[in-house]
Design a protein around this motif. Structure first.
Motif, short mmCIF file in Angstrom:
data_model
loop_
_atom_site.label_atom_id
_atom_site.label_comp_id
_atom_site.label_asym_id
_atom_site.label_seq_id
_atom_site.Cartn_x
_atom_site.Cartn_y
_atom_site.Cartn_z
N LYS A 156 -16.53 17.41 -20.15
CA LYS A 156 -15.36 18.22 -20.45
C LYS A 156 -14.44 18.38 -19.24
CE LYS A 156 -13.97 22.78 -22.18
NZ LYS A 156 -14.46 24.11 -22.65
N ASP A 157 -15.00 18.72 -18.10
CA ASP A 157 -14.17 18.96 -16.91
C ASP A 157 -13.49 17.67 -16.45
OD1 ASP A 157 -14.87 21.64 -16.85
OD2 ASP A 157 -16.64 21.28 -15.58
N MET A 212 -12.80 15.09 -18.34
CA MET A 212 -11.81 14.73 -19.34
C MET A 212 -10.51 15.50 -19.14
SD MET A 212 -12.82 12.32 -21.33
CE MET A 212 -11.66 12.48 -22.67
N LYS A 213 -10.63 16.77 -18.78
CA LYS A 213 -9.43 17.58 -18.52
C LYS A 213 -8.65 17.02 -17.35
CE LYS A 213 -9.69 22.07 -18.69
NZ LYS A 213 -10.17 23.46 -18.47
N GLN A 214 -9.37 16.59 -16.32
CA GLN A 214 -8.72 16.01 -15.15
C GLN A 214 -7.99 14.72 -15.52
OE1 GLN A 214 -8.64 17.21 -12.08
NE2 GLN A 214 -10.39 18.56 -11.78
N ILE A 215 -8.66 13.90 -16.34
CA ILE A 215 -8.07 12.62 -16.74
C ILE A 215 -6.85 12.84 -17.63
CG2 ILE A 215 -8.47 10.51 -18.07
CD1 ILE A 215 -11.40 10.63 -17.10
N LEU A 216 -6.96 13.77 -18.58
CA LEU A 216 -5.86 14.00 -19.52
C LEU A 216 -4.63 14.59 -18.85
CD1 LEU A 216 -7.83 15.32 -22.64
CD2 LEU A 216 -6.70 13.11 -22.36
N LYS A 217 -4.82 15.28 -17.74
CA LYS A 217 -3.67 15.80 -16.99
C LYS A 217 -2.79 14.67 -16.49
CE LYS A 217 -5.66 20.17 -15.32
NZ LYS A 217 -6.13 20.92 -14.11
N ILE A 218 -3.41 13.51 -16.29
CA ILE A 218 -2.66 12.34 -15.86
C ILE A 218 -2.24 11.50 -17.07
CG2 ILE A 218 -2.76 10.20 -14.51
CD1 ILE A 218 -4.83 11.57 -12.74
N ALA A 219 -3.17 11.35 -18.01
CA ALA A 219 -2.94 10.44 -19.14
C ALA A 219 -1.85 10.93 -20.09
CB ALA A 219 -4.24 10.23 -19.91
N ILE A 220 -1.84 12.24 -20.38
CA ILE A 220 -0.87 12.76 -21.35
C ILE A 220 0.58 12.63 -20.85
CG2 ILE A 220 -0.06 14.86 -22.50
CD1 ILE A 220 -2.97 15.66 -22.90
N TRP A 223 4.12 15.81 -2.92
CA TRP A 223 3.03 15.06 -3.52
C TRP A 223 1.73 15.19 -2.73
CZ3 TRP A 223 1.05 11.16 -0.39
CH2 TRP A 223 1.84 10.81 0.71
N LYS A 224 1.83 15.60 -1.47
CA LYS A 224 0.64 15.71 -0.62
C LYS A 224 -0.22 16.91 -0.99
CE LYS A 224 3.11 13.66 3.32
NZ LYS A 224 3.59 13.88 4.71
N THR A 225 0.32 17.83 -1.78
CA THR A 225 -0.40 19.06 -2.12
C THR A 225 -1.27 18.92 -3.36
OG1 THR A 225 1.43 19.91 -3.47
CG2 THR A 225 1.48 20.40 -1.12
N PHE A 226 -1.16 17.78 -4.07
CA PHE A 226 -1.92 17.59 -5.30
C PHE A 226 -3.29 16.98 -5.02
CE2 PHE A 226 2.48 17.65 -6.63
CZ PHE A 226 2.46 18.46 -7.74
N ARG A 227 -4.21 17.24 -5.92
CA ARG A 227 -5.52 16.61 -5.86
C ARG A 227 -5.95 16.28 -7.29
NH1 ARG A 227 -9.34 15.72 -2.19
NH2 ARG A 227 -11.51 15.50 -2.87
N VAL A 228 -6.16 15.01 -7.55
CA VAL A 228 -6.45 14.57 -8.91
C VAL A 228 -7.89 14.95 -9.30
CG1 VAL A 228 -6.59 12.60 -10.47
CG2 VAL A 228 -4.82 12.68 -8.72
N ILE A 229 -8.86 14.50 -8.51
CA ILE A 229 -10.27 14.77 -8.81
C ILE A 229 -10.96 15.30 -7.54
CG2 ILE A 229 -12.49 13.73 -9.47
CD1 ILE A 229 -10.96 11.73 -11.13
#
Length: 283
Positions: free
Chosen positions: A67-68, A70-78, A277-283
Motif C-alpha cells: 500500500k505505501d 503503491m501510494k508513492q508510485i501513484l503520486k508520480i504515475a497519476i 526540485w531539490k526538496t522532493f523525495r520520491v521514495i
C-alpha cells in the motif's frame, strides 16, 4: 535509444510497404504502428526480467500489494498519466483543425509528421537517461551530483539533438522520393521540417528530455501543470488562431507547436535553477 530507433524504423518501413506496396491506405499506416509498439513492449518486458541487470523484475512481485509503495508510485504515475491524456486529446483536436485545410496541406502535414517522428528520436531517447541518472542521484541523496548531471546531460542532449535534426533535415529530400507529391506539397514539407527541426534541437531538449529530470526528482505536479496548461493555452489555442483565424494553415500549427516547446522550456529552466526540485523525495 537503439530500441526507439528500431521501433520507429519498423514503423516507417511498414508505412511505406503498407501504403505504396500493399495499397492498404489508412490500414497500411495503422498496422505498422501497432506492430512497432508491440515489438517495443515485448522487448522491454523481456529485458526487465533479465537477472544480469542491476535492477530487474521478479514474477512473484507482479501480484504483490504494498500500500505505501503503491501510494508513492501513484503520486508520480497519476500526474504523468493525466499529462499524457491531455496531450493525446489535444492531438485529436489538432487533427480536426488540420482537416479544415486544403488537400495538399493535409498531405504535407502527414508526410512532415512522419519525418518529425524520426527527427525527435534523439531528444526522446535522452528522456530515460535523465530519469535514470537524476533519479539515482536523488535516491542516494546526492543533490550536488544531480545538479551537475542536469547540466552535463543537457549539453549532451543539445549536441546530440542538434546533429541528429540537422542530419534528418539534410535527408528530407531523399525521404520525399518515396512519396508521390506535387512540387507545392514538397516545398511545404521542407518548410514544416525546417521549423520543427530547428526548435526540436533547441527548445524540445528542455521541454522534453530535461523535464524528465525534474520528474525523476519528484517534481511531477509542477511539470504536469506546466505541460497541461501550455498544451491547451499555447499549442491548441495558438493553432486555431494562426492556422484558422490568420489562415496560415499547417504552418500555423507548426509554429504553435514550437511556441509550446519554447514556453515550456523557459518555465522548466527557471524551475530547475530555482532549486525547488531539490526538496522532493520520491521514495
Amino acid at each position: 535509444m537503439y530500441l526507439s530507433i528500431a521501433s520507429n524504423t519498423i514503423n516507417i518501413i511498414g508505412n511505406l510497404i503498407g501504403v505504396f506496396v500493399l495499397h492498404e491506405g489508412v490500414a497500411g499506416v495503422a498496422y505498422p504502428s501497432l506492430l512497432a509498439r508491440t515489438f517495443s513492449a515485448v522487448v522491454i518486458t523481456v529485458l526487465c526480467f533479465q537477472k544480469k541487470n542491476e535492477v530487474f523484475y521478479r514474477y512473484k512481485w507482479i501480484f504483490q500489494w504494498d500500500k505505501d509503495l503503491m501510494k508513492q508510485i501513484l503520486k508520480i504515475a497519476i500526474p504523468n498519466g493525466m499529462e499524457n491524456g491531455v496531450f493525446q486529446l489535444v492531438k485529436v483536436a489538432l487533427s480536426g483543425i488540420v482537416a479544415l485545410f486544403g488537400t495538399y496541406q493535409i498531405a504535407a502535414n502527414g508526410v512532415a509528421q512522419t519525418i518529425w517522428s524520426l527527427a525527435a528520436l534523439a531528444g526522446i531517447a535522452m528522456g530515460p537517461v535523465f530519469v535514470t541518472v537524476i533519479g539515482q542521484c536523488m535516491g542516494n541523496g546526492d543533490i550536488k551530483a544531480a545538479d551537475d548531471y542536469f547540466k552535463k546531460l543537457t549539453r549532451i542532449t543539445l549536441l546530440l539533438s542538434s546533429a541528429w535534426n540537422l542530419l534528418i533535415f539534410v535527408l528530407t529530400p531523399l525521404f520525399m522520393r518515396f512519396y508521390a507529391l506535387e512540387p507545392e506539397t514538397k516545398q511545404l514539407v521542407i518548410q514544416l521540417v525546417l521549423i520543427h527541426n530547428l526548435f526540436n534541437a533547441a527548445a524540445y531538449s528542455f521541454s522534453g528530455a530535461f523535464s524528465n529530470g525534474l520528474r525523476a526528482a519528484g517534481d511531477v505536479k509542477f511539470t504536469m501543470y506546466v505541460s497541461v496548461i501550455s498544451t491547451i493555452a499555447v499549442r491548441l489555442l495558438l493553432s486555431w488562431l494562426l492556422g484558422v483565424i490568420l489562415q496560415m494553415g499547417v504552418i500555423g500549427i507548426a509554429i504553435a507547436m514550437v511556441c509550446d516547446w519554447v514556453v515550456r522550456a523557459a518555465i522548466l529552466i527557471w524551475r530547475q535553477k530555482s532549486g525547488k526540485w531539490k526538496t522532493f523525495r520520491v521514495i
